[in-house]
Design a protein around this motif. Structure first.
Motif, PDB file in Angstrom:
ATOM      1  N   VAL A 298       0.866  -1.190  -0.040  1.00 23.15           N
ATOM      2  CA  VAL A 298      -0.058   0.021   0.016  1.00 23.15           C
ATOM      3  C   VAL A 298       0.803   1.137  -0.015  1.00 23.15           C
ATOM      4  CG1 VAL A 298      -1.659   1.254   1.283  1.00 23.15           C
ATOM      5  CG2 VAL A 298      -1.820  -1.196   1.168  1.00 23.15           C
ATOM      6  N   VAL A 299       0.577   2.167  -0.814  1.00 25.11           N
ATOM      7  CA  VAL A 299       1.300   3.418  -0.954  1.00 25.11           C
ATOM      8  C   VAL A 299       0.074   4.494  -0.789  1.00 25.11           C
ATOM      9  CG1 VAL A 299       2.577   5.169  -2.231  1.00 25.11           C
ATOM     10  CG2 VAL A 299       3.138   2.778  -2.224  1.00 25.11           C
ATOM     11  N   VAL A 300       0.269   5.440   0.084  1.00 27.09           N
ATOM     12  CA  VAL A 300      -0.694   6.651   0.421  1.00 27.09           C
ATOM     13  C   VAL A 300      -0.243   7.530  -0.720  1.00 27.09           C
ATOM     14  CG1 VAL A 300      -1.903   8.407   1.777  1.00 27.09           C
ATOM     15  CG2 VAL A 300      -1.947   6.007   2.536  1.00 27.09           C
ATOM     16  N   VAL A 301      -1.169   8.241  -1.459  1.00 27.78           N
ATOM     17  CA  VAL A 301      -0.997   9.632  -2.121  1.00 27.78           C
ATOM     18  C   VAL A 301      -1.881  10.598  -1.890  1.00 27.78           C
ATOM     19  CG1 VAL A 301      -0.908  10.385  -4.331  1.00 27.78           C
ATOM     20  CG2 VAL A 301      -0.215   8.150  -4.106  1.00 27.78           C
ATOM     21  N   THR A 302      -1.223  11.753  -1.120  1.00 25.75           N
ATOM     22  CA  THR A 302      -2.373  12.524  -0.460  1.00 25.75           C
ATOM     23  C   THR A 302      -1.985  13.965  -0.696  1.00 25.75           C
ATOM     24  OG1 THR A 302      -3.362  13.255   1.423  1.00 25.75           O
ATOM     25  CG2 THR A 302      -1.191  12.600   1.803  1.00 25.75           C
ATOM     26  N   SER A 303      -2.933  15.215  -0.721  1.00 28.76           N
ATOM     27  CA  SER A 303      -2.615  16.491  -0.823  1.00 28.76           C
ATOM     28  C   SER A 303      -2.476  16.991   0.618  1.00 28.76           C
ATOM     29  CB  SER A 303      -3.680  17.160  -1.583  1.00 28.76           C
ATOM     30  OG  SER A 303      -4.945  17.070  -1.199  1.00 28.76           O
ATOM     31  N   LEU A 304      -2.794  16.245   1.727  1.00 30.29           N
ATOM     32  CA  LEU A 304      -2.609  16.607   2.998  1.00 30.29           C
ATOM     33  C   LEU A 304      -1.193  16.744   3.503  1.00 30.29           C
ATOM     34  CD1 LEU A 304      -5.395  14.537   4.733  1.00 30.29           C
ATOM     35  CD2 LEU A 304      -5.624  16.901   3.802  1.00 30.29           C
ATOM     36  N   ASP A 305      -0.720  17.783   4.268  1.00 31.37           N
ATOM     37  CA  ASP A 305       0.468  17.939   4.968  1.00 31.37           C
ATOM     38  C   ASP A 305       0.440  16.933   6.162  1.00 31.37           C
ATOM     39  OD1 ASP A 305      -0.549  19.372   7.006  1.00 31.37           O
ATOM     40  OD2 ASP A 305      -0.081  21.293   5.916  1.00 31.37           O
ATOM     41  N   GLU A 306       1.650  17.134   6.760  1.00 33.54           N
ATOM     42  CA  GLU A 306       1.932  16.147   7.961  1.00 33.54           C
ATOM     43  C   GLU A 306       1.017  16.391   9.037  1.00 33.54           C
ATOM     44  OE1 GLU A 306       5.854  15.127   9.506  1.00 33.54           O
ATOM     45  OE2 GLU A 306       6.719  15.595   7.629  1.00 33.54           O
TER      46      GLU A 306
END
Length: 225
Positions: A175-183
């Motif tokens: 699984v790899v998460v791809v997101t526009s959210l910062d830490e």
């Protein structure tokens, strides 16, 4: 004579917590569904939110009736191994590594599809638009690599990953998460992201290919053995 406004039938109302338990989601996810208009809701005179039970059942019926969108990377894939039962697919010698993207943005779906076609043409590529469709499609395809967004309609990425971990095939998947959210924005989802690589969408084209290459190589070697 003025008539009183119609009030919702009490038998048709439920709390957001009840809806969350019914759908297997966090209460916040249900609130976002109401805000997006996916569920009908109103507030009591005391300010408490109530959700139409009928709209919840209608939403579930639409999800069950919907067919997840497949996005094969080659025309031959459309009538190929993904149409076979899981056991028959597993027995097929030397099938290509299978990648499933669960992402509601068509822009990023197209971007990642293009990246896959250019740099990993040997891999099968499929896409789903929301968490529920992605979960159903994952169970059917048993992908070798899952690319998952966090902010998804219906079921958020954290809940989706938690659900995927319960499926038998998951022990052999990556699984790899791809997101526009910062830490900081990802902090509420950390319970599901432990040990999962995360790529910010701003660096997608730079970071995804070198991360995918060894995962697909490992999956291809396992399938060929």
């Amino acid at each position: 004579m003025n008539s009183a406004p119609l009030l919702p039938d009490r038998d048709d109302e439920c709390t957001t917590a009840e809806v969350a338990r019914r759908l297997g989601l966090a209460v916040r996810s249900v609130q976002l569904m109401v805000d997006r208009g996916e569920l009908q809701a109103w507030k009591t005179p005391g300010g408490h939110r109530r959700v139409s039970r009928r709209s919840v059942e209608d939403w579930l019926a639409r999800r069950m009736a919907g067919t997840p969108a497949l996005a094969p990377s080659t025309p031959a894939d459309a009538a190929g191994p993904s149409a076979l039962p899981a056991a028959a697919r597993a027995a097929a010698a030397g099938r290509a590594p299978r990648v499933l993207l669960i992402e509601d943005s068509r822009h990023y779906q197209n971007l990642i599809r293009l990246l896959m076609e250019q740099q990993f043409p040997h891999a099968e590529f499929h896409a789903a638009d929301d968490g529920y469709a992605g979960l159903a499609l994952a169970g059917r395809l048993e992908p070798d690599v899952l690319l998952v967004d966090i902010l998804l309609p219906g079921m958020d990425g954290a809940m989706l990953i938690a659900s995927l971990r319960k499926l038998p095939f998951f022990t052999h998947s990556h699984v790899v998460v791809v997101t526009s959210l910062d830490e900081e924005e990802r902090r509420p989802f950390q319970h599901a992201l432990q040990g999962v690589p995360v790529i910010h969408k701003a660096r997608l084209m730079v970071e995804l290919p070198p991360l995918l290459e060894p995962l697909l190589q490992a999956s291809g070697a396992a399938l060929a053995s």
